[in-house]
Design a protein around this motif. Structure first.
Motif, PDB file in Angstrom:
ATOM      1  N   LEU A 121      44.298 -26.598  61.367  1.00  0.00           N
ATOM      2  CA  LEU A 121      44.318 -25.133  61.270  1.00  0.00           C
ATOM      3  C   LEU A 121      43.444 -24.487  62.334  1.00  0.00           C
ATOM      4  N   LEU A 122      42.291 -25.065  62.592  1.00  0.00           N
ATOM      5  CA  LEU A 122      41.389 -24.508  63.589  1.00  0.00           C
ATOM      6  C   LEU A 122      42.016 -24.561  64.980  1.00  0.00           C
ATOM      7  N   ALA A 123      42.590 -25.699  65.352  1.00  0.00           N
ATOM      8  CA  ALA A 123      43.236 -25.821  66.665  1.00  0.00           C
ATOM      9  C   ALA A 123      44.439 -24.886  66.775  1.00  0.00           C
ATOM     10  N   PHE A 124      45.273 -24.856  65.747  1.00  0.00           N
ATOM     11  CA  PHE A 124      46.447 -23.984  65.740  1.00  0.00           C
ATOM     12  C   PHE A 124      46.028 -22.516  65.794  1.00  0.00           C
ATOM     13  N   GLY A 125      45.060 -22.145  64.954  1.00  0.00           N
ATOM     14  CA  GLY A 125      44.624 -20.751  64.889  1.00  0.00           C
ATOM     15  C   GLY A 125      43.995 -20.281  66.184  1.00  0.00           C
ATOM     16  N   GLY A 153      46.971 -13.207  62.798  1.00  0.00           N
ATOM     17  CA  GLY A 153      47.313 -14.374  61.989  1.00  0.00           C
ATOM     18  C   GLY A 153      46.592 -15.620  62.471  1.00  0.00           C
ATOM     19  N   GLY A 154      46.426 -15.752  63.777  1.00  0.00           N
ATOM     20  CA  GLY A 154      45.687 -16.876  64.341  1.00  0.00           C
ATOM     21  C   GLY A 154      44.234 -16.886  63.898  1.00  0.00           C
ATOM     22  N   TRP A 155      43.632 -15.694  63.828  1.00  0.00           N
ATOM     23  CA  TRP A 155      42.241 -15.620  63.365  1.00  0.00           C
ATOM     24  C   TRP A 155      42.122 -16.030  61.901  1.00  0.00           C
ATOM     25  N   PHE A 156      43.096 -15.634  61.077  1.00  0.00           N
ATOM     26  CA  PHE A 156      43.074 -16.058  59.673  1.00  0.00           C
ATOM     27  C   PHE A 156      43.251 -17.576  59.574  1.00  0.00           C
ATOM     28  N   ALA A 157      44.118 -18.145  60.408  1.00  0.00           N
ATOM     29  CA  ALA A 157      44.308 -19.600  60.412  1.00  0.00           C
ATOM     30  C   ALA A 157      43.025 -20.303  60.847  1.00  0.00           C
TER      31      ALA A 157
END
Length: 190
Positions: free
Chosen positions: A24-28, A151-155
């Motif tokens: 999630l951290l890498a994706f976000g 959305g990336g920040w939430f991920a």
């Protein structure tokens, strides 16, 4: 392995939280593009093998240990991350991508709703994942780069919470705020 293992193995849960957290951290962070030259596409290998394979395996181990919630969560999310990872190079419409993200959000919503007995950090991870995937789905449907970054920040936040949950279990760090008395003259029992 003993078949009378108690539900909720700390090792399996820790592995799952670390795998989900890193993915999630890498994706976000890739979705936010906060690091120059790094995009969500750069997280494909991590999503496929750590978020997909390792998380799915942790889910199967949890199911074997009779931990139905953790097993369902990790194996379901592992399958979704693996699907995203192997399909990332495919040319799909924005609506098809949005539909996949919306379905991913629905799984996260189910996990959030089914997690009342889980630790607060676990509930937080699934709630942040739901909001992230919902925002990313709406962004894909509406072609909104700003909403995709949000959305990336939430991920990324969900990834940090999941990573902390896994690391806290290994390092014996606190996972809850200490309780306070309700008011003057109230004493705690137990």
């Amino acid at each position: 392995m003993d078949n009378d293992v108690a539900a909720g193995s700390t090792t399996t849960t820790t592995l799952g939280h670390l795998a989900l957290g890193l993915t999630l951290l890498a994706f976000g962070l890739g979705r936010t593009e906060v690091i120059d030259g790094v995009t969500a596409a750069d997280a494909v290998s991590l999503a496929t093998y750590v978020g997909g394979v390792a998380l799915f395996a942790a889910g199967l181990l949890a199911l074997r240990e009779r931990d139905a919630f953790t097993g369902t969560a990790f194996s379901g999310l592992g399958a979704l991350w693996f699907t995203w990872g192997v399909g990332a190079d495919a040319q799909v419409s924005d609506n098809a991508a949005g539909l996949f993200l919306l379905l991913f959000a629905l799984v996260a919503l189910s996990l959030t709703a089914g997690a009342p007995a889980a630790a607060p950090l676990t509930r937080g991870v699934y709630a942040l994942l739901f909001v992230a995937m919902l925002l990313l789905a709406v962004a894909a449907f509406g072609d909104s780069e700003g909403l995709a970054k949000t959305g990336g920040w939430f991920a990324a936040a969900g990834g940090l919470v999941a990573w902390y949950a896994g690391t806290a279990a290994l390092a014996h760090w606190p996972t809850a705020m200490p309780g306070r008395a309700a008011g003057r003259g109230v004493t705690a029992t137990g």
